[in-house]
Design an enzyme around this catalytic site. Sequence first.
Site, PDB file in Angstrom:
ATOM      1  N   HIS A   1      67.180  31.412  39.733  1.00  0.00           N
ATOM      2  CA  HIS A   1      66.892  31.772  38.339  1.00  0.00           C
ATOM      3  C   HIS A   1      67.983  31.139  37.478  1.00  0.00           C
ATOM      4  O   HIS A   1      69.100  31.634  37.438  1.00  0.00           O
ATOM      5  CB  HIS A   1      66.897  33.303  38.259  1.00  0.00           C
ATOM      6  CG  HIS A   1      66.731  33.882  36.893  1.00  0.00           C
ATOM      7  ND1 HIS A   1      65.578  34.529  36.506  1.00  0.00           N
ATOM      8  CD2 HIS A   1      67.561  33.940  35.832  1.00  0.00           C
ATOM      9  CE1 HIS A   1      65.714  34.953  35.260  1.00  0.00           C
ATOM     10  NE2 HIS A   1      66.910  34.618  34.824  1.00  0.00           N
TER      11      HIS A   1
ATOM     12  N   CYS B   1      70.498  35.899  27.178  1.00  0.00           N
ATOM     13  CA  CYS B   1      70.798  37.180  27.815  1.00  0.00           C
ATOM     14  C   CYS B   1      71.642  37.985  26.835  1.00  0.00           C
ATOM     15  O   CYS B   1      72.709  37.539  26.427  1.00  0.00           O
ATOM     16  CB  CYS B   1      71.543  37.012  29.133  1.00  0.00           C
ATOM     17  SG  CYS B   1      71.986  38.602  29.873  1.00  0.00           S
TER      18      CYS B   1
HETATM   19  N1  COA Z   1      62.681  53.793  30.774  1.00  0.00           N
HETATM   20  C1  COA Z   1      62.663  54.637  29.731  1.00  0.00           C
HETATM   21  N2  COA Z   1      63.623  55.514  29.450  1.00  0.00           N
HETATM   22  C2  COA Z   1      64.672  55.551  30.282  1.00  0.00           C
HETATM   23  C3  COA Z   1      64.759  54.691  31.394  1.00  0.00           C
HETATM   24  C4  COA Z   1      63.711  53.793  31.626  1.00  0.00           C
HETATM   25  N3  COA Z   1      63.725  52.940  32.647  1.00  0.00           N
HETATM   26  N4  COA Z   1      65.898  54.943  32.034  1.00  0.00           N
HETATM   27  C5  COA Z   1      66.512  55.934  31.376  1.00  0.00           C
HETATM   28  N5  COA Z   1      65.770  56.313  30.319  1.00  0.00           N
HETATM   29  C6  COA Z   1      66.086  57.362  29.368  1.00  0.00           C
HETATM   30  C7  COA Z   1      66.338  58.690  30.042  1.00  0.00           C
HETATM   31  O1  COA Z   1      65.120  59.376  30.202  1.00  0.00           O
HETATM   32  C8  COA Z   1      67.242  59.365  29.074  1.00  0.00           C
HETATM   33  O2  COA Z   1      66.488  59.817  27.966  1.00  0.00           O
HETATM   34  P1  COA Z   1      66.877  61.126  27.180  1.00  0.00           P
HETATM   35  O3  COA Z   1      68.258  60.863  26.636  1.00  0.00           O
HETATM   36  O4  COA Z   1      65.813  61.231  26.147  1.00  0.00           O
HETATM   37  O5  COA Z   1      66.841  62.191  28.223  1.00  0.00           O
HETATM   38  C9  COA Z   1      68.108  58.223  28.576  1.00  0.00           C
HETATM   39  O6  COA Z   1      67.332  57.044  28.782  1.00  0.00           O
HETATM   40  C10 COA Z   1      69.436  58.089  29.271  1.00  0.00           C
HETATM   41  O7  COA Z   1      69.219  58.038  30.669  1.00  0.00           O
HETATM   42  P2  COA Z   1      70.284  57.470  31.700  1.00  0.00           P
HETATM   43  O8  COA Z   1      69.807  57.727  33.078  1.00  0.00           O
HETATM   44  O9  COA Z   1      71.646  57.944  31.314  1.00  0.00           O
HETATM   45  O10 COA Z   1      70.144  55.928  31.523  1.00  0.00           O
HETATM   46  P3  COA Z   1      71.112  54.937  30.771  1.00  0.00           P
HETATM   47  O11 COA Z   1      71.132  55.243  29.327  1.00  0.00           O
HETATM   48  O12 COA Z   1      72.383  54.806  31.516  1.00  0.00           O
HETATM   49  O13 COA Z   1      70.275  53.591  30.963  1.00  0.00           O
HETATM   50  C11 COA Z   1      69.371  51.681  32.032  1.00  0.00           C
HETATM   51  C12 COA Z   1      70.300  52.865  32.161  1.00  0.00           C
HETATM   52  C13 COA Z   1      69.647  50.676  33.107  1.00  0.00           C
HETATM   53  C14 COA Z   1      67.942  52.174  32.178  1.00  0.00           C
HETATM   54  C15 COA Z   1      69.552  51.074  30.641  1.00  0.00           C
HETATM   55  O14 COA Z   1      70.888  50.688  30.475  1.00  0.00           O
HETATM   56  C16 COA Z   1      68.672  49.900  30.430  1.00  0.00           C
HETATM   57  O15 COA Z   1      67.451  50.005  30.388  1.00  0.00           O
HETATM   58  N6  COA Z   1      69.264  48.720  30.241  1.00  0.00           N
HETATM   59  C17 COA Z   1      68.516  47.505  30.049  1.00  0.00           C
HETATM   60  C18 COA Z   1      69.121  46.473  30.891  1.00  0.00           C
HETATM   61  C19 COA Z   1      68.314  45.231  30.806  1.00  0.00           C
HETATM   62  O16 COA Z   1      67.100  45.219  30.824  1.00  0.00           O
HETATM   63  N7  COA Z   1      69.040  44.137  30.738  1.00  0.00           N
HETATM   64  C20 COA Z   1      68.449  42.887  30.719  1.00  0.00           C
HETATM   65  C21 COA Z   1      68.032  42.483  32.075  1.00  0.00           C
HETATM   66  S1  COA Z   1      69.084  41.194  32.689  1.00  0.00           S
HETATM   67 ZN    ZN Z   2      67.692  35.394  33.092  1.00  0.00          ZN
END
Ligand code: COA
Ligand code: ZN
Length: 305
Positions: free
Chosen positions: A208, A241
């Site tokens: 990738h 990114c």
């Molecule tokens: N889809 C929807 N909601 C989500 C979720 C998901 N996959 N994962 C967590 N949540 C929600 C939880 O339900 C919680 O909601 P609430 O506050 O209403 O109860 C809240 O988010 C916090 O949950 P938590 O478990 O603490 O997750 P987080 O905030 O640490 O998030 C990730 C972790 C990984 C899901 C988040 O950082 C994320 O989606 N990042 C995106 C990373 C990405 O896509 N990067 C690019 C790819 S390279």
């Molecule tokens: Zn990528």
Amino acid sequence: MFRTREVTLREVGLRDGLQAEDRILPTADKLVLLDALAATGLRRLEVTSFVHPKAIPQLADAEDFLAAAHKPPGQVWSALVPNERGAARAAKADLIDEWTFFLSASEAHNQANVRMSVEDSLRGAALVAEAASQAGRAISGVVATSFVCPYAGLTPVEDVVQVARRLFGLGYRRLLFGDTIGAASPAMVRRLVRALQDALPEAELGLHFHNTRGQAPANALAGADEGVRLFDGSIGGMGGCPYAPGATGNVATEDLCWLFEAEGYATGLDLPAMAVAARTAERLVGRPLPGAVMRTFEEVSCSGG
Ligand code: COA
Ligand code: ZN
């Protein structure tokens, strides 16, 4: 050993591309792009993410998109699934055949991207693998920053191999390695691929590449020459990114297609149709995209006006 000269290009523009575009595409525009991509013969597409909608608002419409999308027979669709919450959402999405779990080989980048240690991410990988098996879905693992980390510099090959071994042990047989900030060179690719083939001869390896320094096509070719047969691309070179400073988009899928065909690898793709899809993407995201090969098809008209 006889090696087939066929490569698979996996289109990740609708996910990795769009997640880093400033313009949030309406669902209807994504469907237009999906149709243009279907006309190219692409068989594998990563179409969305089940991540937190606040983290990636560009993909907050995952469920709506899938409810409206038409999936042509023979296409395999994947989506990012970062955790159990994402797995619960993906289990309800019948069109998604394969769940992609991602983590970084570098601690610093993993913290920036998903706010947890690599070890915690591996625990998440186990939960997602288990949920996928219960839901009857395939899985693949993407190891980001497999060459260079924007915060920690060069990623040791041993670190990448170690993460790959752990994922493989959890059931991830298809493993892709990301050059998240586009800083790899062909020699680095050869070194990593050989180390991975030695460590995990049974794994299906994929690559990738982001094209920040313009070296992604050279890197992909080096990977193919070493035996890798699966490559991600983003139509037109959309994206970047959000957590990797200085990163430009994925390599343009149509640029990879042109190079592989020129070098005797069969892609099964229709290059003029790819140029049309790239121009469609350019029009929809509203900025010039970096793909080069589409410029050699100036005469083709853009689908959808
Ligand atoms: N889809 C929807 N909601 C989500 C979720 C998901 N996959 N994962 C967590 N949540 C929600 C939880 O339900 C919680 O909601 P609430 O506050 O209403 O109860 C809240 O988010 C916090 O949950 P938590 O478990 O603490 O997750 P987080 O905030 O640490 O998030 C990730 C972790 C990984 C899901 C988040 O950082 C994320 O989606 N990042 C995106 C990373 C990405 O896509 N990067 C690019 C790819 S390279
Ligand atoms: Zn990528």
